[in-house]
Design a protein around this motif. Structure first.
Motif, PDB file in Angstrom:
ATOM      1  N   VAL A 111      47.724  42.659  34.739  1.00 18.91           N
ATOM      2  CA  VAL A 111      46.291  42.706  34.446  1.00 18.91           C
ATOM      3  C   VAL A 111      45.553  41.588  35.173  1.00 18.91           C
ATOM      4  CG1 VAL A 111      44.575  42.421  32.620  1.00 18.91           C
ATOM      5  CG2 VAL A 111      46.559  43.882  32.243  1.00 18.91           C
ATOM      6  N   ARG A 112      46.144  40.406  35.183  1.00 23.43           N
ATOM      7  CA  ARG A 112      45.502  39.270  35.855  1.00 23.43           C
ATOM      8  C   ARG A 112      45.411  39.478  37.365  1.00 23.43           C
ATOM      9  NH1 ARG A 112      44.681  34.707  32.866  1.00 23.43           N
ATOM     10  NH2 ARG A 112      45.588  34.700  30.755  1.00 23.43           N
ATOM     11  N   LEU A 113      46.314  40.281  37.901  1.00 22.46           N
ATOM     12  CA  LEU A 113      46.318  40.534  39.351  1.00 22.46           C
ATOM     13  C   LEU A 113      45.393  41.676  39.758  1.00 22.46           C
ATOM     14  CD1 LEU A 113      50.122  40.215  40.275  1.00 22.46           C
ATOM     15  CD2 LEU A 113      48.283  38.588  40.770  1.00 22.46           C
ATOM     16  N   LEU A 114      44.762  42.332  38.800  1.00 15.82           N
ATOM     17  CA  LEU A 114      43.952  43.501  39.121  1.00 15.82           C
ATOM     18  C   LEU A 114      42.904  43.260  40.211  1.00 15.82           C
ATOM     19  CD1 LEU A 114      43.412  45.259  35.663  1.00 15.82           C
ATOM     20  CD2 LEU A 114      44.754  46.059  37.619  1.00 15.82           C
ATOM     21  N   PRO A 115      42.200  42.111  40.239  1.00 17.25           N
ATOM     22  CA  PRO A 115      41.249  41.907  41.339  1.00 17.25           C
ATOM     23  C   PRO A 115      41.912  41.921  42.720  1.00 17.25           C
ATOM     24  CG  PRO A 115      40.830  40.358  39.551  1.00 17.25           C
ATOM     25  CD  PRO A 115      42.134  41.028  39.237  1.00 17.25           C
ATOM     26  N   LEU A 116      43.203  41.559  42.775  1.00 18.74           N
ATOM     27  CA  LEU A 116      43.914  41.528  44.049  1.00 18.74           C
ATOM     28  C   LEU A 116      44.614  42.851  44.364  1.00 18.74           C
ATOM     29  CD1 LEU A 116      45.548  37.983  43.790  1.00 18.74           C
ATOM     30  CD2 LEU A 116      43.464  38.630  45.016  1.00 18.74           C
ATOM     31  N   THR A 117      44.731  43.723  43.356  1.00 17.21           N
ATOM     32  CA  THR A 117      45.378  45.023  43.579  1.00 17.21           C
ATOM     33  C   THR A 117      44.390  46.170  43.440  1.00 17.21           C
ATOM     34  OG1 THR A 117      46.035  45.214  41.251  1.00 17.21           O
ATOM     35  CG2 THR A 117      47.580  44.131  42.737  1.00 17.21           C
ATOM     36  N   ASP A 118      43.114  45.849  43.292  1.00 16.18           N
ATOM     37  CA  ASP A 118      42.080  46.857  43.097  1.00 16.18           C
ATOM     38  C   ASP A 118      42.083  47.861  44.245  1.00 16.18           C
ATOM     39  OD1 ASP A 118      39.797  48.166  42.094  1.00 16.18           O
ATOM     40  OD2 ASP A 118      38.512  46.962  43.392  1.00 16.18           O
ATOM     41  N   LYS A 119      42.178  49.142  43.900  1.00 10.27           N
ATOM     42  CA  LYS A 119      42.212  50.181  44.932  1.00 10.27           C
ATOM     43  C   LYS A 119      40.826  50.474  45.486  1.00 10.27           C
ATOM     44  CE  LYS A 119      44.336  54.629  45.982  1.00 10.27           C
ATOM     45  NZ  LYS A 119      45.255  55.686  45.511  1.00 10.27           N
ATOM     46  N   ALA A 125      38.130  48.503  46.031  1.00 11.86           N
ATOM     47  CA  ALA A 125      37.649  47.532  47.012  1.00 11.86           C
ATOM     48  C   ALA A 125      38.718  47.120  48.011  1.00 11.86           C
ATOM     49  CB  ALA A 125      37.119  46.287  46.296  1.00 11.86           C
ATOM     50  N   PHE A 126      39.930  47.645  47.857  1.00 10.24           N
ATOM     51  CA  PHE A 126      41.072  47.321  48.697  1.00 10.24           C
ATOM     52  C   PHE A 126      41.417  45.830  48.577  1.00 10.24           C
ATOM     53  CE2 PHE A 126      43.243  46.571  52.882  1.00 10.24           C
ATOM     54  CZ  PHE A 126      44.368  47.300  52.569  1.00 10.24           C
ATOM     55  N   GLY A 127      42.050  45.499  47.450  1.00  8.76           N
ATOM     56  CA  GLY A 127      42.415  44.122  47.167  1.00  8.76           C
ATOM     57  C   GLY A 127      43.453  43.565  48.125  1.00  8.76           C
ATOM     58  N   LEU A 128      43.526  42.250  48.197  1.00  9.95           N
ATOM     59  CA  LEU A 128      44.359  41.554  49.174  1.00  9.95           C
ATOM     60  C   LEU A 128      45.840  41.901  49.034  1.00  9.95           C
ATOM     61  CD1 LEU A 128      44.609  39.463  51.443  1.00  9.95           C
ATOM     62  CD2 LEU A 128      44.736  37.686  49.685  1.00  9.95           C
TER      63      LEU A 128
END
Length: 382
Positions: free
Chosen positions: A273-281, A283-286
């Motif tokens: 859950v904490r990684l969601l901003p980086l795995t967001d589909k 916006a194509f997270g890092l």
């Protein structure tokens, strides 16, 4: 370590680029992505539990977008170099026009299929399953929004994204003429803005829901493929540390992506859950980019120099599908819903699921053959 040198055996940029010969790796992996995309979009298909997206941050969408960028470099980059930006813009406008009508046709055909199918076994309509009730309730209002791409239901969001990615090609090639590094600043800058709440394109007129695939985020991956083909960056073929790191990245993503593990371990679930901003589909997270880069490196190694290991009848069939990417993608998205309806008419047991999925694969192959036949315009010889 990356250097700009003569082509290396493991690179996607090969001697074949000097001519018109297709790169078998692009066609093979794009074809593989189209098979995976088909399974991923069949409603409640048990096979979808085993597609790559269930075990890592990136999925078949990344494969398709990245390789579309590479194919665009071959088709449009050469045209810009040879004929200039004016003809490039005309050619891209023509391609966008084709994709636009493919998008409209896919929506109309799929909506008609859902309407004709009636109700699902659970009593809900198939129209509800794709969240198309607003369109059928008030088509007069939503038709103009459909045609202006301000009504984009989630199932129909990839082609609009792809149109905008193509429209950015003249921008990047124009920037390239100002300074060779300017496109990369624009690419990174656009991507960074999407990660910080950059305004997104509206997907429906009655709410603030945006397009699911944000083109300004996904252009990072598209142009990574584009410029990797246009300006080769070659990895050293014997760099084992890159391979080892890639394997570790892929294995490390599994505990943070595989749902049975996430449900079993509250700690892993919390980290995920904490990684969601980086795995967001959207916006194509890092982390999606990093995971895909690791997969791409291993795929190149597995394919062998110039795709030498992608031989044999099975690989040839997959390449045929990849060669007709737009037609097969559109057909596959329609077919996926038809397969879901067919599964609903069965007990969804292992045998029924096997037969319907294999039938879907066979139909993709037939569609690829038929599309290739029409593209050859065999009637011109008579």
């Amino acid at each position: 370590m990356l250097t700009r040198t003569s082509p290396a055996p493991s690179s996607f940029v090969t001697q074949a680029d000097a001519g018109r010969k297709r790169d078998p790796r692009i066609d093979f992996f794009r074809g593989l992505a189209l098979f995976i995309i088909l399974i991923a979009h069949v409603p409640f298909d048990e096979w979808a539990l085993f597609i790559p997206a269930r075990f890592g941050f990136s999925d078949a969408t990344e494969i398709f977008v990245f390789l579309s960028g590479m194919a665009s470099a071959m088709a449009f980059g050469r045209l810009a170099d040879r004929e200039g930006l004016g003809l490039l813009c005309a050619r891209i406008a023509h391609r966008i026009w084709q994709i636009y009508w493919a998008h409209i046709g896919l929506f109309v055909a799929t909506a008609a299929l859902m309407a004709a199918a009636g109700n699902r076994p659970d009593g809900n309509t198939y129209i509800t399953a794709l969240n198309l009730e607003p369109f059928f309730a008030d088509p007069a209002t939503l038709l103009p929004h459909l045609f202006t791409l301000t009504y984009v239901p989630n199932y129909f969001d990839i082609l609009p994204m792809y149109m905008l990615l193509l429209a950015l090609i003249p921008v990047m090639l124009g920037a390239e003429r100002i300074h060779r590094h300017l496109p990369f600043a624009l690419i990174v800058g656009l991507w960074a803005m999407t990660q910080t709440g950059f305004p997104r394109l509206p997907a429906e007129p009655w709410s603030d829901r945006p397009w699911f695939f944000d083109p300004f985020g996904w252009q990072m991956l598209f142009f990574a493929g584009f410029y990797l083909k246009r300006r080769p960056l070659h990895t050293l073929p014997d760099n084992r540390w890159v391979t080892v790191t890639s394997v570790l990245i892929i294995l490390g993503s599994v505990p943070l992506s595989w749902h049975p593990l996430l449900e079993w371990s509250p700690v892993l679930g919390e980290v995920s859950v904490r990684l969601l901003p980086l795995t967001d589909k959207s916006a194509f997270g890092l982390l999606r980019l990093i995971h895909f880069a690791a997969l791409a490196h291993l795929a190149i190694r597995i394919a062998g120099p110039l795709g030498s290991r992608l031989q044999g009848p099975a690989c040839g069939l997959v390449r045929q599908v990849g060669e007709q990417s737009l037609a097969i993608f559109v057909f596959g998205m329609f077919l996926a819903q038809a397969m879901g309806i067919a599964l609903d008419a069965t007990d969804r047991g292992p045998l029924a699921t096997l037969l319907i999925n294999l039938a879907g694969f066979a139909l993709l192959l037939v569609a690829a053959r038929v599309t290739a036949w029409f593209k050859r315009s065999p009637w011109k010889g008579h």
